[in-house]
Structures are given as structure tokens and as C-alpha cells.
Scaffold this active site. Structure first.
Site, PDB file in Angstrom:
ATOM      1  N   ARG A   1       8.242   4.072  -4.789  1.00 37.80           N
ATOM      2  CA  ARG A   1       8.322   3.082  -3.703  1.00 37.80           C
ATOM      3  C   ARG A   1       7.347   1.942  -3.949  1.00 37.80           C
ATOM      4  O   ARG A   1       7.662   0.771  -3.669  1.00 37.80           O
ATOM      5  CB  ARG A   1       8.049   3.739  -2.349  1.00 37.80           C
ATOM      6  CG  ARG A   1       8.262   2.778  -1.179  1.00 37.80           C
ATOM      7  CD  ARG A   1       8.201   3.489   0.158  1.00 37.80           C
ATOM      8  NE  ARG A   1       6.912   4.128   0.376  1.00 37.80           N
ATOM      9  CZ  ARG A   1       6.648   4.901   1.441  1.00 37.80           C
ATOM     10  NH1 ARG A   1       7.590   5.139   2.339  1.00 37.80           N
ATOM     11  NH2 ARG A   1       5.459   5.440   1.598  1.00 37.80           N
TER      12      ARG A   1
ATOM     13  N   ARG B   1      -7.076 -20.802  -2.020  1.00 43.80           N
ATOM     14  CA  ARG B   1      -6.104 -20.655  -0.943  1.00 43.80           C
ATOM     15  C   ARG B   1      -4.948 -21.639  -1.073  1.00 43.80           C
ATOM     16  O   ARG B   1      -5.144 -22.854  -1.109  1.00 43.80           O
ATOM     17  CB  ARG B   1      -6.780 -20.838   0.417  1.00 43.80           C
ATOM     18  CG  ARG B   1      -5.913 -20.387   1.587  1.00 43.80           C
ATOM     19  CD  ARG B   1      -6.604 -20.596   2.921  1.00 43.80           C
ATOM     20  NE  ARG B   1      -5.927 -19.900   3.995  1.00 43.80           N
ATOM     21  CZ  ARG B   1      -4.790 -20.319   4.570  1.00 43.80           C
ATOM     22  NH1 ARG B   1      -4.238 -21.440   4.167  1.00 43.80           N
ATOM     23  NH2 ARG B   1      -4.238 -19.616   5.540  1.00 43.80           N
TER      24      ARG B   1
ATOM     25  N   GLU C   1      12.058   2.506  14.375  1.00 40.04           N
ATOM     26  CA  GLU C   1      11.177   3.591  13.952  1.00 40.04           C
ATOM     27  C   GLU C   1       9.952   3.600  14.846  1.00 40.04           C
ATOM     28  O   GLU C   1       9.827   2.782  15.754  1.00 40.04           O
ATOM     29  CB  GLU C   1      10.791   3.420  12.481  1.00 40.04           C
ATOM     30  CG  GLU C   1      10.192   2.072  12.141  1.00 40.04           C
ATOM     31  CD  GLU C   1      10.100   1.822  10.637  1.00 40.04           C
ATOM     32  OE1 GLU C   1      10.219   2.776   9.852  1.00 40.04           O
ATOM     33  OE2 GLU C   1       9.909   0.652  10.245  1.00 40.04           O
TER      34      GLU C   1
ATOM     35  N   LEU D   1      11.160   1.379   7.145  1.00 34.48           N
ATOM     36  CA  LEU D   1      10.536   1.822   5.908  1.00 34.48           C
ATOM     37  C   LEU D   1      11.316   3.009   5.347  1.00 34.48           C
ATOM     38  O   LEU D   1      11.730   3.897   6.087  1.00 34.48           O
ATOM     39  CB  LEU D   1       9.089   2.247   6.167  1.00 34.48           C
ATOM     40  CG  LEU D   1       8.310   2.682   4.925  1.00 34.48           C
ATOM     41  CD1 LEU D   1       8.077   1.496   3.992  1.00 34.48           C
ATOM     42  CD2 LEU D   1       6.992   3.327   5.313  1.00 34.48           C
TER      43      LEU D   1
ATOM     44  N   TYR E   1       0.832  -1.204   0.000  1.00 31.73           N
ATOM     45  CA  TYR E   1       0.000   0.000   0.000  1.00 31.73           C
ATOM     46  C   TYR E   1       0.862   1.247   0.000  1.00 31.73           C
ATOM     47  O   TYR E   1       2.073   1.189   0.257  1.00 31.73           O
ATOM     48  CB  TYR E   1      -0.960   0.005   1.185  1.00 31.73           C
ATOM     49  CG  TYR E   1      -0.359   0.402   2.518  1.00 31.73           C
ATOM     50  CD1 TYR E   1      -0.628   1.659   3.078  1.00 31.73           C
ATOM     51  CD2 TYR E   1       0.463  -0.471   3.234  1.00 31.73           C
ATOM     52  CE1 TYR E   1      -0.097   2.031   4.299  1.00 31.73           C
ATOM     53  CE2 TYR E   1       0.998  -0.108   4.459  1.00 31.73           C
ATOM     54  CZ  TYR E   1       0.713   1.140   4.986  1.00 31.73           C
ATOM     55  OH  TYR E   1       1.253   1.506   6.199  1.00 31.73           O
TER      56      TYR E   1
ATOM     57  N   LYS F   1       6.569  -1.918   1.844  1.00 31.33           N
ATOM     58  CA  LYS F   1       5.397  -1.326   2.509  1.00 31.33           C
ATOM     59  C   LYS F   1       4.190  -2.236   2.313  1.00 31.33           C
ATOM     60  O   LYS F   1       3.324  -1.997   1.462  1.00 31.33           O
ATOM     61  CB  LYS F   1       5.120   0.076   1.969  1.00 31.33           C
ATOM     62  CG  LYS F   1       4.173   0.890   2.850  1.00 31.33           C
ATOM     63  CD  LYS F   1       4.125   2.331   2.382  1.00 31.33           C
ATOM     64  CE  LYS F   1       3.138   3.162   3.191  1.00 31.33           C
ATOM     65  NZ  LYS F   1       3.563   3.351   4.594  1.00 31.33           N
TER      66      LYS F   1
END
Length: 284
Positions: free
Chosen positions: A54, A102, A182, A207, A35, A150
């Protein structure tokens, strides 16, 4: 009754109550998704190019068969900003590997990725927290070892934020091998006694923040000294100032850690200056 937001799902703009994805989507089953969050100020997308760059990296690191078309994504972002009348707020983009039966193994590359975008109206410029500063607590960093991607694997950051709230704080700084990595959803910084801005260097441990990159560049342009290295919680408690950066918080001062005041416990001049410089750059 307020008008519904319009969201984007796989090529369609629909009211949020009509937005659906498959129960077999791998974003739901495996958190097999990435995301981005782009801030909006004055109806304008902030650092959009950096977010797309990114996103491309995240997709590549996870071998997702997804095409990242910058022009198309910009158009979708701008359309959602317009349709939802967003002057100030955020646009969230979520991209999954798609829906498949799955299986831990990735599905065939012919599987169509799922792309969802939605907006949030939010005061990102006139944020009261920027005036009072944030209180944080230190917690162990129990996330996976590829924090540079991310992904939507945000359960532990959510747990850490809840623990911080339970302790009467605003957020948590995560610690691994004695060093701060972070915050739960932001990059962390301290300011030493001689005015040096210290933040952890880029690696798989953190990140690679788009706002981080912009703020550090602006700091160096302003003649401020920046040092990229690890630091401990004890060093942070003894610092002159502390702050975090993110797409939704910009530059956000931190005034206490584990109950200990940073400096005199008020928002420091350097954090305030950096926030001002960043906001000026956005308005340029």
C-alpha cells in the site's frame, strides 16, 4: 527517568529528543507525505507485506520520487522493535517528499525524501474496548476525495474524533451522500439480520485497509457471507451488529450509533468470533 525511545530519521537511529527534520520539509508545509502503521504482536510485525504494498501505491499516486525497498524497510522496523523492546504495539512510518523552498509546485525529483519511523507500546490484543464495545456518532465526511491514498492529512479525522469525544462517544462514522464511508481511522461494517457482513466497497472514497482485506478473507474462509456495498446510518442502527477494523484495533465491536443501541447494546457474537479468528491467524 525512563529510557528514551530510539527513532529512525533518514538513515540514523537516534534518541527521540535528538530527532529533527527540516522546517522546509513538505510534510510539514503541505502535508505532502504518506504513512503506514504496522502492528506488533509477540515482537512480530503483522501484515507487513500488505503495508509495504500500500505504501508503494501511495507513493506512486502522489508521484513521489521515493524508492520503497521492502527488505530495507523490514530491517528498520525489526531494528526499532528490538531496540525499543516492543512486544506489543505499533510501528509508524512517515515518508515525505523532502525539504525544499516553499512552493506549491513539486520540487525537482532530485530532492531527497524524508523517512521517519517510531514505535509505540500499546495493548492491541488485550484491549478493554473489545470487551465493552465502542460508541460512535455520525458526522459529515468533509475529507478530500482521495482517501484511498494514506496521506498524513489527518486534521479532519482529528476534528471528528474530538467532536465524538465531546458527544461522549469513542469515535465517529463519516457520512457522504447519505452513505457511511468509514470511521475516522478504520473501516466500518454492519451485520444484517441474516448474518451478512456489509462493508463499503473499495474506491477512492475509503482507505483500502490491510486489516480489512485480511478480515474479509478470514470471514469468507469461515463460511460467512460478505457483501461490499454502501449502507446508511439508519440501516446501521437497525443492524444486528456493527464493528470496525484497523491495524491498531484489529476487529473492534460497535455497540451504539448516535445514542441508539446496536442489537441489544452489547458486543455481538459475530464480531467477537471474527476478532478471535483474526487473533488466531496472527498466532499461527
Amino acid at each position: 527517568m525512563s529510557e528514551e525511545r530510539i527513532v529512525y530519521v533518514n538513515g540514523n537511529y537516534v534518541p527521540e529528543s535528538e530527532a529533527t527534520v527540516s522546517v522546509f520539509d513538505r510534510g510539514f508545509l503541505f502535508a505532502d507525505a504518506v504513512y503506514e502503521v504496522t502492528a506488533v504482536v509477540g515482537g512480530k510485525l503483522i501484515d507487513f507485506d500488505g503495508h509495504v504494498t500500500r505504501l508503494k501505491r501511495s507513493v506512486a499516486e502522489l508521484s513521489m520520487p521515493a524508492e520503497v525497498d521492502e527488505a530495507k524497510l523490514r530491517g528498520i522496523h525489526e531494528e526499532l522493535v528490538s531496540r525499543n523492546d516492543i512486544d506489543e504495539g505499533l510501528v509508524y512510518l512517515q515518508l515525505t517528499r523532502g525539504a525544499a523552498d516553499r512552493d506549491f509546485l513539486y520540487p525537482d525529483t532530485s530532492t531527497t525524501p524524508t523517512l521517519v519511523l517510531f514505535t509505540q507500546k500499546k495493548a492491541v490484543v488485550e484491549n478493554p474496548a473489545a470487551e465493552r464495545g465502542m460508541a460512535v456518532v455520525s458526522l459529515p465526511d468533509l475529507r478530500w476525495d482521495r482517501r484511498d491514498i494514506k496521506t498524513v492529512q489527518l486534521l479532519y479525522p482529528s476534528m471528528a474524533k474530538m467532536e465524538a469525544k465531546a458527544q461522549g462517544a469513542d469515535d465517529a462514522w463519516l457520512v457522504e451522500d447519505g452513505m457511511v464511508t468509514e470511521a475516522t481511522s478504520a473501516n466500518a461494517y454492519i451485520v444484517t439480520g441474516d448474518g451478512t457482513i456489509v462493508t463499503r466497497g473499495l474506491s477512492n472514497a475509503i482507505l483500502h485497509g490491510i486489516t480489512r482485506r485480511a478480515v474479509l478473507a478470514l470471514a469468507e474462509e469461515a463460511g460467512l457471507k460478505v457483501e461490499e456495498r454502501g449502507f446508511t446510518i439508519d440501516e446501521a442502527k437497525a443492524a444486528r451488529e456493527a464493528f470496525v477494523t484497523s491495524a491498531s484495533a484489529f476487529v473492534m465491536p460497535v455497540v451504539s450509533i448516535d445514542g441508539a443501541k446496536i442489537g441489544d447494546g452489547s458486543v455481538g457474537p459475530l464480531a467477537r468470533r471474527l476478532r478471535g479468528i483474526y487473533l488466531e491467524a496472527l498466532a499461527a
